[in-house]
Structures are given as structure tokens and as C-alpha cells.
Design a protein around this motif. Structure first.
Motif, mmCIF file in Angstrom:
data_model
loop_
_atom_site.group_PDB
_atom_site.id
_atom_site.type_symbol
_atom_site.label_atom_id
_atom_site.label_comp_id
_atom_site.label_asym_id
_atom_site.label_seq_id
_atom_site.Cartn_x
_atom_site.Cartn_y
_atom_site.Cartn_z
ATOM 1 N N ASN A 89 4.068 -1.096 -9.427
ATOM 2 C CA ASN A 89 2.653 -0.944 -9.763
ATOM 3 C C ASN A 89 2.468 -0.432 -11.187
ATOM 4 O O ASN A 89 1.563 -0.868 -11.900
ATOM 5 N N SER B 139 1.488 3.329 -3.091
ATOM 6 C CA SER B 139 0.464 4.204 -3.665
ATOM 7 C C SER B 139 0.856 5.665 -3.483
ATOM 8 O O SER B 139 1.072 6.120 -2.353
ATOM 9 N N ARG C 278 0.829 -1.208 0.000
ATOM 10 C CA ARG C 278 0.000 0.000 0.000
ATOM 11 C C ARG C 278 0.865 1.260 0.000
ATOM 12 O O ARG C 278 0.472 2.287 -0.573
ATOM 13 N N PRO D 171 -3.477 3.894 -7.290
ATOM 14 C CA PRO D 171 -2.022 4.020 -7.464
ATOM 15 C C PRO D 171 -1.482 5.377 -6.963
ATOM 16 O O PRO D 171 -2.208 6.348 -6.926
#
Length: 235
Positions: A156, A136, A133, A235
């Protein structure tokens, strides 16, 4: 009668990777589980920072058959050899940042390059890479952890690009990044004091959560990032 198929777990000696491989073996839907790891014996050894090693591992899987319908990259680097996530700008070390990118970004890219072509061109297939996470950009509210954040954010982006390419090859393919949550492993252990009560899970529970999320994914969700509970991460 369905055609035989295999699953590949890369990083299968780590806490989450081993639990994923065990859970897949117990599930029984895959005829063969390839457990690849840097510490595994030949021919199951793989070093994702070494292109020749990745090529050799992919060739072994291809030769051993049956073709994989699931590939999970369960590798990652957060701290090692006295290096910890950076707190401030003065902690930035170019060598450590390069090492983080090598393991967390370039390594999975090498795996994608050589393992995605092994997946069948028809039917649902899954390529999943463990992300985080904190990769992001939208969710970054505290800063710090520069190398890890940057390497996972780059991963990502790569996953999104790999998904576009793989969809052209197989419209039923799913390529995703997955956030496993905070798992009780050697990677998270130095930072567990800051974990909220009730949110730290064991590797077997993390594996079950991730596989449940994978099972629910559809081709329409390819190229995206999902947390262990199936919720999407921006993202």
C-alpha cells in the motif's frame, strides 16, 4: 475513432486474475488482453519474483502493441507448503516472511518498474494491484498474520509512492491498491469457516465488483486503497 489499446492482467491463471481477464475480454473495450501468469506458456509466462522474467514480459507487451491503458496485478501469497498465517510471535519464520514480501511487495514493485513506463503519457490510465484490508494499520484490531499484513501494508505504501511518480508523468493516471473482499479461491479456502454468511463471493462476481470500482476511479483518487465496493480503506 479512438486509438487501439490493450489491458494486462498479471496472475491471470489464479481465481481472481482469470475472472478479471475473462470479464475484460467480454467487455470488449480493449483490443488486446494480455493474460500473464507463472504457469502460462511462453511468451505469456511471468514470475514476479524474477526480475528477468518481468523484464521479458514487459518487452513482449511493448512489442506486441497496442499500448496498455490498464494493468492489474492480481497476484498474492497467503499460505503455501505447510505455511499458514502466523497466530503468535512464536510462529514467525524469517524465510516465510521473506517469501511473503517477495511475492506480495517486491513482485508488484518490479511490475510497476517495468510496466508503468508502457502506459501512455496522456489520457486516463490505470495501474491497480490487489492488496487486502488486513494490510491497513488503522484497521488492525486482532494482530497476527504478521507476514501477510506487513507485506500488504508495504504494498500500500509503494502504491502511494508509485502514484506520485506516475502523476508527474501523466496527470490523468490512476494508481491504486484494491481489496477484492473474501473470494472463493484456493487462497481463502482454508479460512472460509470464519467468513460471515453472505460475504463470500465467486471470482466472476469479485471481478465484476473490482472492474466497476476501477471504472469509477478518477485521477484525484490516485495513490489510495479501495475495497471492492468502492469504499476507501484507511492505510
Amino acid at each position: 475513432m479512438t486509438d487501439p489499446e490493450s489491458a494486462v492482467v498479471i496472475g491471470a491463471a489464479g481465481g481472481i486474475g482469470a475472472a478479471l481477464a475473462d470479464a475484460l475480454a467480454a467487455d470488449g473495450r480493449h483490443d488486446v488482453i494480455h493474460r500473464l501468469a507463472r504457469s502460462a506458456p511462453t511468451p505469456f509466462a511471468i514470475d514476479i519474483t524474477d526480475a528477468d522474467s518481468v523484464v521479458a514480459a514487459a518487452a513482449m507487451v511493448a512489442a506486441g502493441g497496442p499500448p496498455p491503458r490498464l494493468v492489474i496485478v492480481a497476484t498474492g501469497l497467503l499460505h503455501a507448503d505447510g505455511h499458514r498465517p502466523e497466530r503468535g510471535l512464536s510462529d514467525i519464520d524469517p524465510d516465510w516472511m521473506a517469501r511473503s514480501l517477495a511475492v506480495n511487495t517486491i513482485g508488484p514493485a518490479l511490475v510497476a518498474r517495468h510496466f508503468l513506463p508502457l502506459l501512455p503519457r496522456r489520457g486516463r490510465t490505470i495501474f491497480a494491484a490487489l492488496s487486502a484490508r488486513v494490510g491497513s494499520i488503522a484497521d488492525n484490531r486482532t494482530g497476527g498474520w504478521f507476514s501477510y499484513r506487513a507485506s500488504k501494508a508495504a504494498l500500500n505504501q509503494l502504491v502511494r509512492s508509485f502514484a506520485i511518480a506516475e502523476t508527474r508523468r501523466n496527470p490523468e493516471a490512476v494508481v491504486v491498491a484494491l481489496h477484492p473482499g473474501t473470494v472463493d479461491t484456493a487462497m481463502s479456502r482454508p479460512f472460509q469457516r470464519a467468513v460471515a454468511p453472505g460475504t463470500l463471493v465467486t471470482p466472476p462476481i469479485a471481478a465484476a465488483n473490482l472492474l466497476r470500482t476501477i471504472d469509477a476511479l478518477t485521477p484525484a483518487q490516485t495513490g489510495r486503497i479501495f475495497a471492492w465496493d468502492g469504499s476507501e480503506i484507511i492505510p
